[in-house]
Design a protein around this motif. Structure first.
Motif, mmCIF file in Angstrom:
data_model
loop_
_atom_site.group_PDB
_atom_site.id
_atom_site.type_symbol
_atom_site.label_atom_id
_atom_site.label_comp_id
_atom_site.label_asym_id
_atom_site.label_seq_id
_atom_site.Cartn_x
_atom_site.Cartn_y
_atom_site.Cartn_z
ATOM 1 N N THR A 159 2.437 -5.274 9.591
ATOM 2 C CA THR A 159 1.784 -6.567 9.354
ATOM 3 C C THR A 159 0.863 -6.487 8.140
ATOM 4 O OG1 THR A 159 1.871 -7.119 11.706
ATOM 5 C CG2 THR A 159 0.260 -8.301 10.362
ATOM 6 N N ALA A 160 0.114 -5.398 8.020
ATOM 7 C CA ALA A 160 -0.774 -5.236 6.866
ATOM 8 C C ALA A 160 0.019 -5.163 5.565
ATOM 9 C CB ALA A 160 -1.631 -3.985 7.041
ATOM 10 N N LEU A 161 1.157 -4.471 5.594
ATOM 11 C CA LEU A 161 1.988 -4.369 4.389
ATOM 12 C C LEU A 161 2.567 -5.737 4.007
ATOM 13 C CD1 LEU A 161 3.902 -1.055 5.238
ATOM 14 C CD2 LEU A 161 2.141 -1.345 3.489
ATOM 15 N N MET A 162 3.026 -6.494 4.991
ATOM 16 C CA MET A 162 3.628 -7.796 4.716
ATOM 17 C C MET A 162 2.594 -8.803 4.236
ATOM 18 S SD MET A 162 6.215 -8.020 8.011
ATOM 19 C CE MET A 162 6.726 -9.695 7.610
ATOM 20 N N ALA A 163 1.354 -8.657 4.687
ATOM 21 C CA ALA A 163 0.308 -9.608 4.301
ATOM 22 C C ALA A 163 -0.262 -9.327 2.919
ATOM 23 C CB ALA A 163 -0.817 -9.574 5.336
ATOM 24 N N SER A 164 0.140 -8.223 2.311
ATOM 25 C CA SER A 164 -0.466 -7.852 1.022
ATOM 26 C C SER A 164 -0.197 -8.900 -0.057
ATOM 27 C CB SER A 164 0.051 -6.490 0.567
ATOM 28 O OG SER A 164 1.458 -6.537 0.334
ATOM 29 N N GLY A 165 0.959 -9.591 0.035
ATOM 30 C CA GLY A 165 1.283 -10.586 -0.976
ATOM 31 C C GLY A 165 0.398 -11.811 -0.925
ATOM 32 N N ASP A 166 -0.292 -12.018 0.191
ATOM 33 C CA ASP A 166 -1.164 -13.184 0.339
ATOM 34 C C ASP A 166 -2.599 -12.892 -0.064
ATOM 35 O OD1 ASP A 166 1.027 -14.552 1.393
ATOM 36 O OD2 ASP A 166 0.565 -13.892 3.444
ATOM 37 N N ARG A 167 -2.875 -11.644 -0.442
ATOM 38 C CA ARG A 167 -4.249 -11.290 -0.789
ATOM 39 C C ARG A 167 -4.408 -11.229 -2.309
ATOM 40 N NH1 ARG A 167 -3.131 -7.129 3.053
ATOM 41 N NH2 ARG A 167 -3.112 -5.628 1.337
ATOM 42 N N GLU A 168 -5.674 -11.261 -2.718
ATOM 43 C CA GLU A 168 -5.973 -11.051 -4.131
ATOM 44 C C GLU A 168 -5.607 -9.612 -4.506
ATOM 45 O OE1 GLU A 168 -7.126 -13.144 -6.476
ATOM 46 O OE2 GLU A 168 -6.962 -14.784 -5.010
ATOM 47 N N PRO A 169 -5.139 -9.364 -5.733
ATOM 48 C CA PRO A 169 -4.809 -7.996 -6.137
ATOM 49 C C PRO A 169 -6.004 -7.077 -5.965
ATOM 50 C CG PRO A 169 -4.016 -9.561 -7.748
ATOM 51 C CD PRO A 169 -4.880 -10.343 -6.817
ATOM 52 N N ALA A 170 -5.735 -5.874 -5.500
ATOM 53 C CA ALA A 170 -6.808 -4.900 -5.299
ATOM 54 C C ALA A 170 -7.255 -4.318 -6.625
ATOM 55 C CB ALA A 170 -6.331 -3.782 -4.381
ATOM 56 N N ALA A 171 -8.448 -3.762 -6.651
ATOM 57 C CA ALA A 171 -8.951 -3.082 -7.847
ATOM 58 C C ALA A 171 -8.077 -1.867 -8.134
ATOM 59 C CB ALA A 171 -10.393 -2.648 -7.618
ATOM 60 N N TYR A 172 -8.004 -1.511 -9.415
ATOM 61 C CA TYR A 172 -7.209 -0.345 -9.789
ATOM 62 C C TYR A 172 -7.949 0.913 -9.366
ATOM 63 C CZ TYR A 172 -4.793 3.164 -12.525
ATOM 64 O OH TYR A 172 -4.103 4.274 -12.910
ATOM 65 N N VAL A 173 -7.243 1.815 -8.670
ATOM 66 C CA VAL A 173 -7.821 3.084 -8.270
ATOM 67 C C VAL A 173 -6.872 4.200 -8.671
ATOM 68 C CG1 VAL A 173 -9.137 2.144 -6.321
ATOM 69 C CG2 VAL A 173 -6.789 2.946 -5.962
ATOM 70 N N VAL A 174 -7.450 5.365 -8.858
ATOM 71 C CA VAL A 174 -6.682 6.573 -9.199
ATOM 72 C C VAL A 174 -6.325 7.300 -7.900
ATOM 73 C CG1 VAL A 174 -6.677 8.764 -10.441
ATOM 74 C CG2 VAL A 174 -7.872 6.767 -11.399
ATOM 75 N N VAL A 175 -5.056 7.618 -7.728
ATOM 76 C CA VAL A 175 -4.574 8.286 -6.520
ATOM 77 C C VAL A 175 -4.295 9.746 -6.874
ATOM 78 C CG1 VAL A 175 -2.826 8.309 -4.707
ATOM 79 C CG2 VAL A 175 -3.522 6.129 -5.741
ATOM 80 N N LEU A 176 -4.984 10.649 -6.173
ATOM 81 C CA LEU A 176 -4.855 12.089 -6.433
ATOM 82 C C LEU A 176 -4.441 12.817 -5.161
ATOM 83 C CD1 LEU A 176 -8.164 12.567 -8.461
ATOM 84 C CD2 LEU A 176 -5.852 12.433 -9.398
ATOM 85 N N PRO A 177 -3.650 13.880 -5.295
ATOM 86 C CA PRO A 177 -3.310 14.660 -4.079
ATOM 87 C C PRO A 177 -4.562 15.283 -3.480
ATOM 88 C CG PRO A 177 -2.573 15.803 -6.049
ATOM 89 C CD PRO A 177 -3.039 14.441 -6.488
ATOM 90 N N ARG A 178 -4.599 15.356 -2.149
ATOM 91 C CA ARG A 178 -5.769 15.902 -1.475
ATOM 92 C C ARG A 178 -5.526 17.374 -1.165
ATOM 93 N NH1 ARG A 178 -8.081 12.922 3.804
ATOM 94 N NH2 ARG A 178 -5.993 13.373 4.590
#
Length: 348
Positions: free
Chosen positions: A329-348
């Motif tokens: 549900t959260a994934l499907m609702a993403s199109g109805d939200r404002e775009p998220a801020a750009y973040v850097v994704v790094l391996p943990r």
């Protein structure tokens, strides 16, 4: 007289009306209710006689060694609070074939054996059987019965008619008597690996019992938490695969470009800005501080437009399909939200 000998006709409740094990193990009050006098009890328990006294006020109506079941019921009979005559002590107490033990339950190693722990010893090998009672009960340990006290009795579980403490409480009472680090580690690991309970409930019980100051217990808890984390992560992988969710990036750290560290996540879908975080906190003295840290991180990420789905290991174990639906549900609702801020994704 032996356990098959007919009692006087005046006896209000013949012994044959009791369940099999309770024809063999009876209290002084029960025997008197069947017309057996104190002198007769003493005579039957003479050296070489047909009966024996297992515990104060509890008699075994045969001369041989007690079975494990007889020992359990004897300990419970010794520890249980007597009810007022004619007043059932709990639902079902009106059934004379159903054993009822008000304010008493088996705990410690004996309870773990009854829960099915393979790392707990057989019942007959236990010199002492732990029995849990309210703190204010005036009762002493005696014979094979070791009295353990608590401010509030947990709700017991029934195994073959025997009330036993839930696994976390039974573990804490068992660990309190164990100095063997290997034995403690095996019990705690089996509790989680075999699905008896989650690490958080075990650590909470150990903390309440004030056992986390013992070095060998702390070491075992560290192993327990690592085991619990690995099991929860495996369940999360299976949830994504089995319920057809798109593949996320696993075990990542998020950062703002040129900015601060935002925190680690167990799974992240960058295109949808949806994150999953496993709550594998170990409740100790700083439980409130840990929860505040989780909450602050979640609030920060959500201000940046990232949806955070918080899942506990227990929910993954008990309701995986429901948790998968929440993520979907959260994934499907993403199109109805404002775009998220750009973040850097790094391996943990």
């Amino acid at each position: 007289m032996n356990h098959n000998t007919p009692l006087p006709p005046a006896s209000p409740r013949p012994l044959r009306h009791l369940a099999e094990v309770h024809r063999r193990v009876l209290t002084t009050a029960q025997l008197r209710a069947h017309g057996v006098s104190s002198a007769e009890m003493t005579e039957q328990c003479r050296t070489g006689g047909p009966w024996q006294q297992l515990l104060p006020g509890v008699f075994l109506l045969h001369p041989g060694p007690p079975t494990s079941e007889e020992r359990l019921h004897a300990v419970l009979m010794y520890a249980a609070r007597e009810s007022a005559p004619g007043v059932p002590s709990q639902p079902g107490a009106e059934d004379p074939h159903r054993p009822v033990y008000p304010e008493a339950m088996i705990t410690g190693l004996a309870a773990l054996t009854l829960h099915g722990f393979t790392s707990a010893p057989p019942l007959l090998s236990l010199e002492k059987i732990d029995v849990l009672v309210p703190r204010l009960r005036r009762l002493r340990s005696a014979g094979c019965a070791r009295v353990v006290r608590t401010h509030a009795l947990p709700t017991p579980q029934q195994v073959t008619g025997v009330p036993i403490a839930p696994v976390p409480r039974a573990l804490a009472d068992a660990v309190s008597e164990l100095a063997d680090a290997g034995a403690v580690r095996r019990l705690l690991t089996e509790a989680v690996r075999a699905g008896h309970c989650e690490p958080a409930s075990v650590v909470r019980a150990l903390n309440q019992a004030k056992l986390l100051s013992r070095p060998h217990v702390v070491d075992a808890v560290d192993s327990l938490l690592a085991e619990g984390r690995a099991i929860a992560e495996d369940r999360l992988y299976r949830m994504v695969h089995d319920y057809g969710l798109p593949d996320p990036v696993w075990n990542v750290d998020l950062r703002l470009p040129g900015g601060p560290h935002l925190g680690g996540l167990d799974a992240y879908w960058p295109e949808q800005a949806v994150a999953v975080e496993l709550d594998t906190r170990a409740p100790r003295q700083d439980e409130d501080a840990l929860w505040s840290e989780y909450a602050r991180k979640r609030e920060h990420l959500e201000r940046l437009g990232i949806t955070v789905v918080h899942i506990t290991p227990k929910k993954l174990r008990d309701s995986m399909e429901q948790q998968a639906a929440v993520v979907r549900t959260a994934l499907m609702a993403s199109g109805d939200r404002e775009p998220a801020a750009y973040v850097v994704v790094l391996p943990r």
